[in-house]
Design a protein around this motif. Structure first.
Motif, PDB file in Angstrom:
ATOM      1  N   ASP A  40       6.066   7.615  -6.807  1.00 28.22           N
ATOM      2  CA  ASP A  40       5.036   6.584  -6.750  1.00 28.22           C
ATOM      3  C   ASP A  40       4.070   6.951  -5.635  1.00 28.22           C
ATOM      4  N   PRO A  41       2.836   7.314  -5.966  1.00 28.64           N
ATOM      5  CA  PRO A  41       1.887   7.741  -4.931  1.00 28.64           C
ATOM      6  C   PRO A  41       1.612   6.651  -3.895  1.00 28.64           C
ATOM      7  N   ASN A  42       1.596   5.389  -4.310  1.00 27.29           N
ATOM      8  CA  ASN A  42       1.339   4.313  -3.348  1.00 27.29           C
ATOM      9  C   ASN A  42       2.446   4.232  -2.305  1.00 27.29           C
ATOM     10  N   ARG A  43       3.685   4.365  -2.743  1.00 30.63           N
ATOM     11  CA  ARG A  43       4.807   4.321  -1.803  1.00 30.63           C
ATOM     12  C   ARG A  43       4.754   5.517  -0.858  1.00 30.63           C
ATOM     13  N   ARG A  44       4.476   6.689  -1.422  1.00 32.52           N
ATOM     14  CA  ARG A  44       4.400   7.901  -0.598  1.00 32.52           C
ATOM     15  C   ARG A  44       3.289   7.777   0.441  1.00 32.52           C
ATOM     16  N   LEU A  45       2.119   7.254   0.042  1.00 32.71           N
ATOM     17  CA  LEU A  45       1.017   7.079   0.989  1.00 32.71           C
ATOM     18  C   LEU A  45       1.363   6.051   2.061  1.00 32.71           C
ATOM     19  N   ALA A  46       2.055   4.987   1.658  1.00 34.65           N
ATOM     20  CA  ALA A  46       2.457   3.970   2.641  1.00 34.65           C
ATOM     21  C   ALA A  46       3.414   4.553   3.664  1.00 34.65           C
ATOM     22  N   GLU A  47       4.318   5.426   3.218  1.00 33.05           N
ATOM     23  CA  GLU A  47       5.273   6.043   4.135  1.00 33.05           C
ATOM     24  C   GLU A  47       4.594   7.034   5.077  1.00 33.05           C
ATOM     25  N   GLN A  48       3.538   7.698   4.608  1.00 31.36           N
ATOM     26  CA  GLN A  48       2.867   8.722   5.403  1.00 31.36           C
ATOM     27  C   GLN A  48       1.773   8.163   6.303  1.00 31.36           C
ATOM     28  N   SER A  49       1.397   6.896   6.114  1.00 29.63           N
ATOM     29  CA  SER A  49       0.267   6.355   6.864  1.00 29.63           C
ATOM     30  C   SER A  49       0.629   6.154   8.336  1.00 29.63           C
ATOM     31  N   THR A  50      -0.363   6.383   9.172  1.00 29.43           N
ATOM     32  CA  THR A  50      -0.180   6.207  10.612  1.00 29.43           C
ATOM     33  C   THR A  50      -0.450   4.744  10.981  1.00 29.43           C
ATOM     34  N   PHE A  51      -0.147   4.392  12.220  1.00 29.18           N
ATOM     35  CA  PHE A  51      -0.396   3.030  12.700  1.00 29.18           C
ATOM     36  C   PHE A  51      -1.884   2.708  12.598  1.00 29.18           C
ATOM     37  N   GLY A  52      -2.734   3.646  12.984  1.00 30.24           N
ATOM     38  CA  GLY A  52      -4.183   3.428  12.942  1.00 30.24           C
ATOM     39  C   GLY A  52      -4.685   3.192  11.521  1.00 30.24           C
ATOM     40  N   GLU A  53      -4.137   3.944  10.564  1.00 27.72           N
ATOM     41  CA  GLU A  53      -4.547   3.764   9.174  1.00 27.72           C
ATOM     42  C   GLU A  53      -4.118   2.398   8.644  1.00 27.72           C
ATOM     43  N   ARG A  54      -2.892   1.996   8.978  1.00 26.66           N
ATOM     44  CA  ARG A  54      -2.430   0.674   8.536  1.00 26.66           C
ATOM     45  C   ARG A  54      -3.265  -0.432   9.183  1.00 26.66           C
ATOM     46  N   LEU A  55      -3.591  -0.257  10.465  1.00 27.15           N
ATOM     47  CA  LEU A  55      -4.409  -1.237  11.166  1.00 27.15           C
ATOM     48  C   LEU A  55      -5.806  -1.313  10.539  1.00 27.15           C
ATOM     49  N   ALA A  56      -6.390  -0.160  10.236  1.00 36.02           N
ATOM     50  CA  ALA A  56      -7.722  -0.140   9.610  1.00 36.02           C
ATOM     51  C   ALA A  56      -7.689  -0.858   8.263  1.00 36.02           C
ATOM     52  N   ASP A  57      -6.631  -0.654   7.494  1.00 39.49           N
ATOM     53  CA  ASP A  57      -6.509  -1.341   6.204  1.00 39.49           C
ATOM     54  C   ASP A  57      -6.423  -2.847   6.391  1.00 39.49           C
ATOM     55  N   LYS A  58      -5.650  -3.286   7.392  1.00 37.67           N
ATOM     56  CA  LYS A  58      -5.506  -4.731   7.628  1.00 37.67           C
ATOM     57  C   LYS A  58      -6.814  -5.343   8.122  1.00 37.67           C
ATOM     58  N   VAL A  59      -7.504  -4.639   9.019  1.00 32.57           N
ATOM     59  CA  VAL A  59      -8.787  -5.147   9.529  1.00 32.57           C
ATOM     60  C   VAL A  59      -9.800  -5.223   8.393  1.00 32.57           C
ATOM     61  N   ALA A  60      -9.867  -4.186   7.565  1.00 37.69           N
ATOM     62  CA  ALA A  60     -10.806  -4.180   6.442  1.00 37.69           C
ATOM     63  C   ALA A  60     -10.439  -5.266   5.436  1.00 37.69           C
ATOM     64  N   SER A  61      -9.152  -5.483   5.236  1.00 37.10           N
ATOM     65  CA  SER A  61      -8.709  -6.526   4.312  1.00 37.10           C
ATOM     66  C   SER A  61      -9.118  -7.905   4.829  1.00 37.10           C
ATOM     67  N   PHE A  62      -8.913  -8.144   6.114  1.00 30.61           N
ATOM     68  CA  PHE A  62      -9.295  -9.430   6.697  1.00 30.61           C
ATOM     69  C   PHE A  62     -10.816  -9.550   6.790  1.00 30.61           C
ATOM     70  N   GLY A  63     -11.479  -8.422   7.109  1.00 32.47           N
ATOM     71  CA  GLY A  63     -12.938  -8.423   7.251  1.00 32.47           C
ATOM     72  C   GLY A  63     -13.666  -8.688   5.951  1.00 32.47           C
ATOM     73  N   GLY A  64     -13.023  -8.468   4.850  1.00 31.15           N
ATOM     74  CA  GLY A  64     -13.644  -8.714   3.556  1.00 31.15           C
ATOM     75  C   GLY A  64     -13.052  -9.919   2.855  1.00 31.15           C
ATOM     76  N   LYS A 125      -6.482   7.715  -1.467  1.00 37.77           N
ATOM     77  CA  LYS A 125      -5.512   7.138  -2.399  1.00 37.77           C
ATOM     78  C   LYS A 125      -5.970   7.329  -3.835  1.00 37.77           C
ATOM     79  N   ASP A 126      -7.252   7.096  -4.075  1.00 37.16           N
ATOM     80  CA  ASP A 126      -7.793   7.246  -5.426  1.00 37.16           C
ATOM     81  C   ASP A 126      -7.676   8.686  -5.916  1.00 37.16           C
ATOM     82  N   ARG A 127      -7.948   9.641  -5.029  1.00 38.59           N
ATOM     83  CA  ARG A 127      -7.818  11.056  -5.417  1.00 38.59           C
ATOM     84  C   ARG A 127      -6.366  11.387  -5.748  1.00 38.59           C
ATOM     85  N   GLN A 128      -5.435  10.894  -4.923  1.00 35.49           N
ATOM     86  CA  GLN A 128      -4.024  11.176  -5.195  1.00 35.49           C
ATOM     87  C   GLN A 128      -3.556  10.484  -6.464  1.00 35.49           C
ATOM     88  N   MET A 129      -4.040   9.276  -6.715  1.00 33.19           N
ATOM     89  CA  MET A 129      -3.687   8.585  -7.965  1.00 33.19           C
ATOM     90  C   MET A 129      -4.254   9.338  -9.168  1.00 33.19           C
TER      91      MET A 129
END
Length: 187
Positions: A40-64, A125-129
């Protein structure tokens, strides 16, 4: 000279796809190896993501989100009311709210790169999917072509058996006709 099953599959895949075997990409070679695509590419990407990447995703999610818009709107109304009406002459940021403009500019300056980081991550993520979908689709196409070839071979064998059986029946009928006495002429 006998070929191994994988080499035979590789040759057939090259024929089906219209490529040379050495040009056949690694995805087709993995698909021909009959390995199941279960990652599952989503699971693999979630496991490989750094703290900064997860934080950026959360900030962008809240920001939008509407939550931010409503909270931000309420904060602006409170800021303006506090500095215009409530504090009056002792306001720390009187109209035209220069400190508020500075804070909004700083927020935008910080938020923009964070959103861009999140967008870059989403593009990755889109490229890997897309690569994952390509691998699954290519494997399915090769399996379908293999099944077509097997069905064609079974159909061919069945037709040959039917033709041989019909030929035996014709031979038997010819033999029976040859043995049968000639019928007397009728008046």
């Amino acid at each position: 000279m006998s070929t191994t099953p994988n080499n035979d599959r590789l040759e057939r895949a090259a024929r089906w796809l219209g490529r040379q075997t050495h040009d056949l990409d690694a995805v087709a070679k993995r698909a021909i190896g009959r390995r199941v695509v279960v990652d599952d590419p989503n699971r693999r990407l979630a496991e490989q993501s750094t703290f900064g990447e997860r934080l950026a995703d959360k900030v962008a999610s809240f920001g939008g989100s509407w939550h931010l818009i409503l909270l931000f709107g309420a904060a602006l109304v409170i800021w303006v009311a506090l500095n215009s009406e409530i504090l009056g002459k002792t306001a720390f940021d009187p109209y035209p709210y220069i400190f508020l403009n500075l804070m909004l500019s700083m927020l935008a300056a910080i938020q923009a790169p964070v959103i861009m980081m999140s967008q870059n991550r989403q593009a990755m993520k889109d490229r890997q999917m897309a690569a994952y979908d390509y691998e699954v689709n290519l494997k399915a196409e090769l399996e379908i072509m293999s099944l077509h070839e097997k069905v064609d071979a079974v159909s061919h064998d069945t037709l040959l058996q039917i033709l041989q059986q019909q030929q035996r029946q014709i031979d038997l009928l010819s033999e029976l006709v040859a043995r049968a006495p000639a019928a007397p002429p009728t008046a």
